[in-house]
Design a protein around this motif. Structure first.
Motif, short mmCIF file in Angstrom:
data_model
loop_
_atom_site.label_atom_id
_atom_site.label_comp_id
_atom_site.label_asym_id
_atom_site.label_seq_id
_atom_site.Cartn_x
_atom_site.Cartn_y
_atom_site.Cartn_z
N LEU A 43 0.83 -1.20 0.00
CA LEU A 43 0.00 0.00 0.00
C LEU A 43 0.87 1.26 0.00
CD1 LEU A 43 -2.77 1.45 0.32
CD2 LEU A 43 -2.43 1.25 2.79
N MET A 44 1.88 1.29 0.84
CA MET A 44 2.74 2.47 0.99
C MET A 44 3.88 2.49 -0.03
SD MET A 44 1.53 4.31 3.48
CE MET A 44 2.91 5.34 3.93
N ASP A 45 4.03 1.42 -0.81
CA ASP A 45 5.10 1.28 -1.79
C ASP A 45 6.47 1.33 -1.11
OD1 ASP A 45 6.03 0.73 -4.33
OD2 ASP A 45 6.20 2.83 -4.88
N ILE A 46 6.60 0.56 -0.03
CA ILE A 46 7.90 0.36 0.62
C ILE A 46 8.22 -1.12 0.55
CG2 ILE A 46 7.63 2.37 2.13
CD1 ILE A 46 7.00 0.48 4.43
N ARG A 47 9.50 -1.46 0.48
CA ARG A 47 9.89 -2.85 0.26
C ARG A 47 11.07 -3.22 1.14
NH1 ARG A 47 13.79 -4.88 -2.96
NH2 ARG A 47 14.11 -2.87 -3.95
N LEU A 48 10.95 -4.36 1.82
CA LEU A 48 12.07 -4.91 2.58
C LEU A 48 13.13 -5.37 1.59
CD1 LEU A 48 13.26 -5.77 5.33
CD2 LEU A 48 12.02 -7.92 5.06
N ALA A 49 14.34 -4.82 1.69
CA ALA A 49 15.38 -5.10 0.70
C ALA A 49 16.56 -5.90 1.24
CB ALA A 49 15.90 -3.78 0.12
N GLU A 50 16.87 -5.74 2.53
CA GLU A 50 18.02 -6.43 3.12
C GLU A 50 17.72 -6.76 4.57
OE1 GLU A 50 21.63 -4.09 3.01
OE2 GLU A 50 21.04 -3.18 1.11
N VAL A 51 18.24 -7.89 5.03
CA VAL A 51 18.17 -8.24 6.45
C VAL A 51 19.44 -8.96 6.87
CG1 VAL A 51 15.66 -8.36 6.70
CG2 VAL A 51 16.91 -10.40 6.02
N SER A 52 19.81 -8.74 8.10
CA SER A 52 20.85 -9.51 8.78
C SER A 52 20.49 -9.43 10.25
CB SER A 52 22.25 -8.95 8.50
OG SER A 52 22.33 -7.59 8.89
N LYS A 53 21.14 -10.21 11.08
CA LYS A 53 20.76 -10.23 12.50
C LYS A 53 20.89 -8.84 13.10
CE LYS A 53 20.74 -12.67 16.69
NZ LYS A 53 20.64 -13.97 17.21
N GLY A 54 19.75 -8.32 13.60
CA GLY A 54 19.72 -7.01 14.24
C GLY A 54 19.64 -5.84 13.29
N ARG A 55 19.40 -6.09 12.00
CA ARG A 55 19.39 -5.01 11.00
C ARG A 55 18.38 -5.34 9.90
NH1 ARG A 55 22.16 -4.01 6.22
NH2 ARG A 55 22.66 -1.82 5.85
#
Length: 165
Positions: A43-55
């Motif tokens: 809806l907001m046009d935001i996307r999860l792009a990267e993850v690592s532990k605690g980030r």
């Protein structure tokens, strides 16, 4: 003048299903496309792009539909992407079956955001995780390195087997 915007989303209940995945494993599957982005993100046009532990890092390109009547991106956009990045950073630290919710969100807006900023990156970083409370911070930055907002949040954690959230 009138505009129309449509979007689609997939059922993200797979996130809540019992797959025995840690928070980091679950979010890594979102980044890879195996699990869907959440409907709110679509809806907001935001996307999860990267993850690592605690980030966790979200990206978006602010557009006209994010604007308020003053001719800049509404502060709710920054609050949403910051809350998402910080919450997902906390999520990466959780064991399988654990859950969290934001208890408190503090946002400081540094400068006005417009579509001229291009793609923005919002990075959430965990500062501390305890048994029931986690604290994270977030930064919203433009491609040119300009800082648009900073935030902190406190999240309530419900460990697997505990009741309520």
């Amino acid at each position: 003048m009138s505009f129309e915007r449509t979007f689609t989303w997939e059922d993200a209940s797979v996130w809540r299903s019992e797959h025995g995945l840690t928070g980091l494993q679950c979010l890594a599957r979102v980044v890879s496309g195996e699990f869907p982005q959440p409907a709110m993100g679509r809806l907001m046009d935001i996307r999860l792009a990267e993850v690592s532990k605690g980030r966790a890092v979200f990206v978006s390109s602010p557009a006209d539909f994010h604007y308020n009547p003053m001719g800049v991106v509404h502060g709710g956009f920054a609050a949403t992407i910051l809350d998402s990045a910080m919450g997902c950073a906390v999520h990466t630290t959780l064991a399988a079956g654990d859950a969290y919710t934001t208890l408190e969100l503090k946002v400081n807006y540094v400068r006005a955001l417009t579509s001229e900023a291009g793609e923005v990156r919002c990075t959430g970083t965990v500062l501390n995780v305890g048994r029931t409370i986690a604290i994270a911070e977030g930064k919203l930055e433009g491609a040119d390195g300009k800082l648009y907002g900073v935030a902190t949040c406190t999240c309530l954690i419900r460990r697997a087997g505990e009741r309520g959230l």
